[in-house]
Motif scaffolding. Sequence first.
Motif, PDB file in Angstrom:
ATOM      1  N   ALA A   1       0.631  -1.322   0.201  1.00  0.00           N
ATOM      2  CA  ALA A   1      -0.223  -0.430  -0.491  1.00  0.00           C
ATOM      3  C   ALA A   1       0.634   1.344   0.194  1.00  0.00           C
ATOM      4  N   HIS A   2       2.146   1.173   0.790  1.00  0.00           N
ATOM      5  CA  HIS A   2       2.853   2.432   0.940  1.00  0.00           C
ATOM      6  C   HIS A   2       4.014   2.410  -0.423  1.00  0.00           C
ATOM      7  N   LEU A   3       4.334   1.388  -1.462  1.00  0.00           N
ATOM      8  CA  LEU A   3       4.598   2.325  -2.529  1.00  0.00           C
ATOM      9  C   LEU A   3       3.635   2.078  -3.864  1.00  0.00           C
ATOM     10  N   ASP A   4       2.548   1.791  -2.996  1.00  0.00           N
ATOM     11  CA  ASP A   4       1.746   2.340  -4.267  1.00  0.00           C
ATOM     12  C   ASP A   4       1.643   4.141  -4.567  1.00  0.00           C
ATOM     13  N   THR A   5       2.167   4.121  -2.978  1.00  0.00           N
ATOM     14  CA  THR A   5       1.963   6.523  -3.157  1.00  0.00           C
ATOM     15  C   THR A   5       3.684   6.552  -3.810  1.00  0.00           C
ATOM     16  N   TRP A   6       4.695   6.294  -4.247  1.00  0.00           N
ATOM     17  CA  TRP A   6       5.785   6.230  -4.638  1.00  0.00           C
ATOM     18  C   TRP A   6       5.405   7.395  -5.818  1.00  0.00           C
ATOM     19  N   PRO A   7       6.017   7.699  -5.994  1.00  0.00           N
ATOM     20  CA  PRO A   7       6.683   8.696  -7.359  1.00  0.00           C
ATOM     21  C   PRO A   7       6.918   8.051  -8.424  1.00  0.00           C
ATOM     22  N   THR A   8       6.849   7.681  -9.317  1.00  0.00           N
ATOM     23  CA  THR A   8       8.046   6.916 -10.707  1.00  0.00           C
ATOM     24  C   THR A   8       8.986   7.784 -11.283  1.00  0.00           C
ATOM     25  N   GLY A   9       9.797   7.541 -11.637  1.00  0.00           N
ATOM     26  CA  GLY A   9      11.386   8.619 -13.090  1.00  0.00           C
ATOM     27  C   GLY A   9      11.521   9.138 -12.148  1.00  0.00           C
ATOM     28  N   THR A  10      11.303   9.553 -10.879  1.00  0.00           N
ATOM     29  CA  THR A  10      11.510  11.460  -9.904  1.00  0.00           C
ATOM     30  C   THR A  10      11.778  11.064  -9.531  1.00  0.00           C
ATOM     31  N   PRO A  11      13.541  11.602  -9.131  1.00  0.00           N
ATOM     32  CA  PRO A  11      14.115  11.511  -7.354  1.00  0.00           C
ATOM     33  C   PRO A  11      13.139  11.935  -6.767  1.00  0.00           C
ATOM     34  N   PHE A  12      13.557  10.927  -5.586  1.00  0.00           N
ATOM     35  CA  PHE A  12      12.517  11.246  -4.770  1.00  0.00           C
ATOM     36  C   PHE A  12      13.500  10.482  -2.770  1.00  0.00           C
ATOM     37  N   ARG A  13      13.576  11.446  -1.496  1.00  0.00           N
ATOM     38  CA  ARG A  13      13.830  10.783  -0.939  1.00  0.00           C
ATOM     39  C   ARG A  13      13.322   9.372   0.185  1.00  0.00           C
ATOM     40  N   ALA A  14      13.966   8.409  -0.028  1.00  0.00           N
ATOM     41  CA  ALA A  14      13.263   6.952   0.553  1.00  0.00           C
ATOM     42  C   ALA A  14      13.440   7.471   2.349  1.00  0.00           C
TER      43      ALA A  14
END
Length: 382
Positions: free
Chosen positions: A122-135
Motif C-alpha cells: 500500500a505504501h509503494l502505491d504512493t511512490w513517485p516514479t521516474g523522478t528522484p525522491f528521498r526514501a
Amino acid sequence: MLPPGPKAPSAFQTIEWIVRPTHFLRQAQAKYGEPFTIRTAWSDAPMVLTSDPEEIKRAYAAPPDVLQGGDAADFLEPFVGRNSLLVLHGDEHLKQRRLVLPPFHGEALRRWSDTISTLAHAHLDTWPTGTPFRALPRMQELTLEIIQRVIFGSQDAELKHALRSALDLTQSTPNLIAMSLVQRDFGPYGRFLKAVERIDELVYARIDQPSETESILDLLKQSGATREELRDQLVTLLAAGHETTATALAWALERLARHPADLTADPQPFIDEVLRTRPVLSITARKTLQPYTLAGHTLPEGVYVAPCIYLANRRGKPIPFGGGTRRCVGAAFATLELREVLRAVSGRFRLRPPRAQGERMRRRSITLAPARGAEIIADPLA
Ligand code: HEM
C-alpha cells in the motif's frame, strides 16, 4: 590509566562525532590503535572503544554488576518512561526484558509477514516514479505504520502524529544537545513534553480498550505488567523499533539503487551486508561499576566500555544488534520487516541513483543515516 585517544576538547570531539562520525572513528583507531578513549559533551564519563572480537565477547558476557547497560539512554527517560528496557539496570531490566521478549521470537513473529507485506505494498502505491525522491522520510512513515499496527493491532493517525513530533524533536541533533543540557519547560523541551503528554493519553486509552485484533499489546497485557509498565514498554518499542528500521531500509534502498539485485527470492545476504557496512547504530555502551580490565588496561569505575559496531563490522563478526543481555529485542522483527519491504520493492521497481556518488554516513541523533536522505529514482518494472 585510560587508553590513549584524541586530545582535543570534548566539545570539539562531539562536533567531529556528529559531523564526520565514521571518519572520526577510523582516524582515532588509526592514530591511537585499540582500545582508544574519546570524550563527548553528552557525558562526563570517558568512553573506551574497542572492535576486538574477543574483548567484545567478554564485554557482552560481563555480569551487569561489572558492566552496566542502559546508561547511555538516560536522556530518553522522559519519553520512554522509567520502566523502559532502555533505561533500567540489573534485575529490574531483566524482569522487564523477560516480559517483552516472548512476542519478539522468530516463531511468534512469522505470522506478521503478510500484514507487513500488505502495508508495504500500500505504501509503494504512493511512490513517485521516474523522478528522484528521498526514501528516508518515506521509510519513517512506513515503519511507524508497521510497528503501530503490530503493537496495537490498529493504526491511529493522531498517535502516529504525536509520536513523530516527539521523535523529530529527539532526532534533531541541535535539539538533542539543547534538551539534554538544559532541560527546561519551554522551547524544544517544552514542545517535547507536550508531545509526550499527548502520547500518554492516546497510549493509555489504547491500553484500556479491549482490542479487536491480535497484537503485541494483547500478549503483553497477559504478562501481568502494570498499566504504567505497559505504557513504557509500548512507547519504548515504538521508539526503538521505528527510526532504526527506517534508517536501515533507507540504506538498503540507497545501496540497491547503486548495486541492482533481484531480492524477491532471498534478500537475507543483501540485508546482512547492508547492516554490516552501513550500521544504523555505531556503538553500544556499558558503564564500569568496578575496575575492569580491557586489553591490558585497568579501567576505573565510571567509564564507558563501548564495543564499536562500526569498527567491529569492518574487521570480524558483525554485531549490528549488539549483544548479551542488552542485545536488541527487536532484531528478529527488524529482519522480518527488512525482508518483506525489500521483497515488495524489488518485485515492483528497479531503482537507480540520481547521482553516481554513494551517500555518506551522517549522524542523525543517535543513528548513522544517509547524508542526503537516500535519494533514489524508482522505475516501475514492466
Ligand atoms: C535494523 C533495525 C535495528 C537495529 C540496527 C537495532 C539495533 C540495536 C542495538 C545495537 C541495540 C543495543 C544493543 C546493545 O547495547 O548491546 C538495540 C537495543 C534495543 N532495540 Fe533495537 N535495533 C533495530 C530495530 C529494533 C526494533 C524493530 C525494535 C522493537 C520492535 C527494537 C527494540 C530495541 C530495544 C527495546 C532495545 C533495548 C534492549 C535492552 O536494553 O535490553 N530495535 N537495538
